[in-house]
Scaffold this active site. Structure first.
Site, PDB file in Angstrom:
ATOM      1  CG  ASP A 194      -1.967  -0.999   1.261  1.00 55.38           C
ATOM      2  OD1 ASP A 194      -1.991  -1.839   0.346  1.00 55.38           O
ATOM      3  OD2 ASP A 194      -2.796  -0.972   2.190  1.00 55.38           O
ATOM      4  CG  ASP A 195       0.111   3.872   2.161  1.00 51.66           C
ATOM      5  OD1 ASP A 195      -1.032   3.591   1.758  1.00 51.66           O
ATOM      6  OD2 ASP A 195       0.386   4.047   3.350  1.00 51.66           O
ATOM      7  CG  HIS A 237      -4.524   2.823  -0.827  1.00 49.18           C
ATOM      8  ND1 HIS A 237      -5.380   2.075  -0.050  1.00 49.18           N
ATOM      9  CD2 HIS A 237      -3.569   3.280   0.033  1.00 49.18           C
ATOM     10  CE1 HIS A 237      -4.962   2.080   1.202  1.00 49.18           C
ATOM     11  NE2 HIS A 237      -3.871   2.820   1.290  1.00 49.18           N
ATOM     12  CG  HIS A 287      -3.505   7.423   2.394  1.00 48.78           C
ATOM     13  ND1 HIS A 287      -3.456   7.389   3.760  1.00 48.78           N
ATOM     14  CD2 HIS A 287      -3.285   6.148   1.999  1.00 48.78           C
ATOM     15  CE1 HIS A 287      -3.203   6.156   4.167  1.00 48.78           C
ATOM     16  NE2 HIS A 287      -3.100   5.386   3.118  1.00 48.78           N
ATOM     17  CE1 TYR A 336      -4.293   6.534   7.778  1.00 46.62           C
ATOM     18  CE2 TYR A 336      -6.120   7.347   6.448  1.00 46.62           C
ATOM     19  CZ  TYR A 336      -4.840   7.501   6.958  1.00 46.62           C
ATOM     20  OH  TYR A 336      -4.117   8.619   6.632  1.00 46.62           O
ATOM     21  CG  HIS A 365       2.158   0.211   4.347  1.00 47.59           C
ATOM     22  ND1 HIS A 365       1.869  -0.768   5.277  1.00 47.59           N
ATOM     23  CD2 HIS A 365       1.035   0.946   4.199  1.00 47.59           C
ATOM     24  CE1 HIS A 365       0.603  -0.617   5.673  1.00 47.59           C
ATOM     25  NE2 HIS A 365       0.077   0.413   5.042  1.00 47.59           N
TER      26      HIS A 365
HETATM   27 ZN   LIG Z   1      -2.698   3.386   2.943  1.00 52.14          ZN
END
Ligand SMILES: [Zn+2]
Length: 207
Positions: A34-35, A85, A89, A120, A176
């Site tokens: 993620d991210d 995603h 965010h 989250y 991540h």
């Molecule tokens: Zn995230």
């Protein structure tokens, strides 16, 4: 920050519209990152995956894709799957529905995918239902195992153990590809890939 490395069955039951793990008959794990994309963390992840012929799903932040488009293209070129995603965010619980859906829409202009993960893990039932509807047609992917790599209080060893002790065939595992996670990731990811490869697991994209 409170979270569990292993998602309890009750949570999975409460949110049956989300995908928490995959029914498989073979030894398959679903690694997710993620991210990203991030200019340092993402190439590190790609290099590790390459060593084990592993494929993974990358839940990208729209604005990071825009800023690091070459890295994003490398993710796709190496056979991994991009996923949405949101663009900024956003925390769905703290964001008005219209703003939230617009943000996912903005991300979908730059990320071509049928998969979505709320940042989250927080989105309202209304938001998720809208995203699963005709306009977006996004499947919501949650997780079975959290590595905890984002938590600065988790040691790299514990990050490794969170995954080793909790993952089983069909697990969706969260990492991540971010700068914050890199200290944990650089210790844990190579060892996790090694550990499960030796046990003849394969690492595949969510499709
Ligand atoms: Zn995230």
């Amino acid at each position: 920050m409170f979270y569990l490395a292993k998602t309890p069955w009750l949570i999975k039951k409460l949110y049956p519209e989300c995908i928490w793990d995959i029914k498989v008959t073979e030894k398959i794990l679903f690694l997710t990152f993620d991210d990203g994309p991030h200019p340092e963390a993402t190439p590190f992840v790609l290099e590790q995956l390459r060593k084990h012929n592993a494929r993974a799903t990358f839940f990208c932040i729209g604005k990071n894709v825009k800023e690091n488009f070459e890295t994003y293209k490398a993710v796709i070129a190496e056979g991994h799957k991009p996923a949405n995603h949101t663009y900024n965010h956003l925390n769905g619980w703290k964001t008005k529905d219209k703003e939230y859906l617009n943000d996912v829409d903005e991300a979908s202009n730059i990320i071509d995918s049928n998969l979505f993960r709320p940042p989250y893990g927080k989105a309202t039932k209304f938001q998720l239902k809208a995203l699963q509807g005709e306009k977006f047609q996004l499947k919501t992917i949650m997780w079975d195992v959290l590595s905890g790599d984002f938590d600065v209080k988790v040691t790299p060893e514990n990050c490794y153990l969170n995954v080793i002790n909790n993952a089983k065939a069909g697990s969706i595992i969260v990492f991540h590809d971010s700068l914050k996670a890199l200290p944990c990731l650089s210790f844990a990811l190579p060892r996790i890939l090694e550990y499960f490869s030796e046990k003849n697991f394969q690492f595949k994209i969510l499709s």
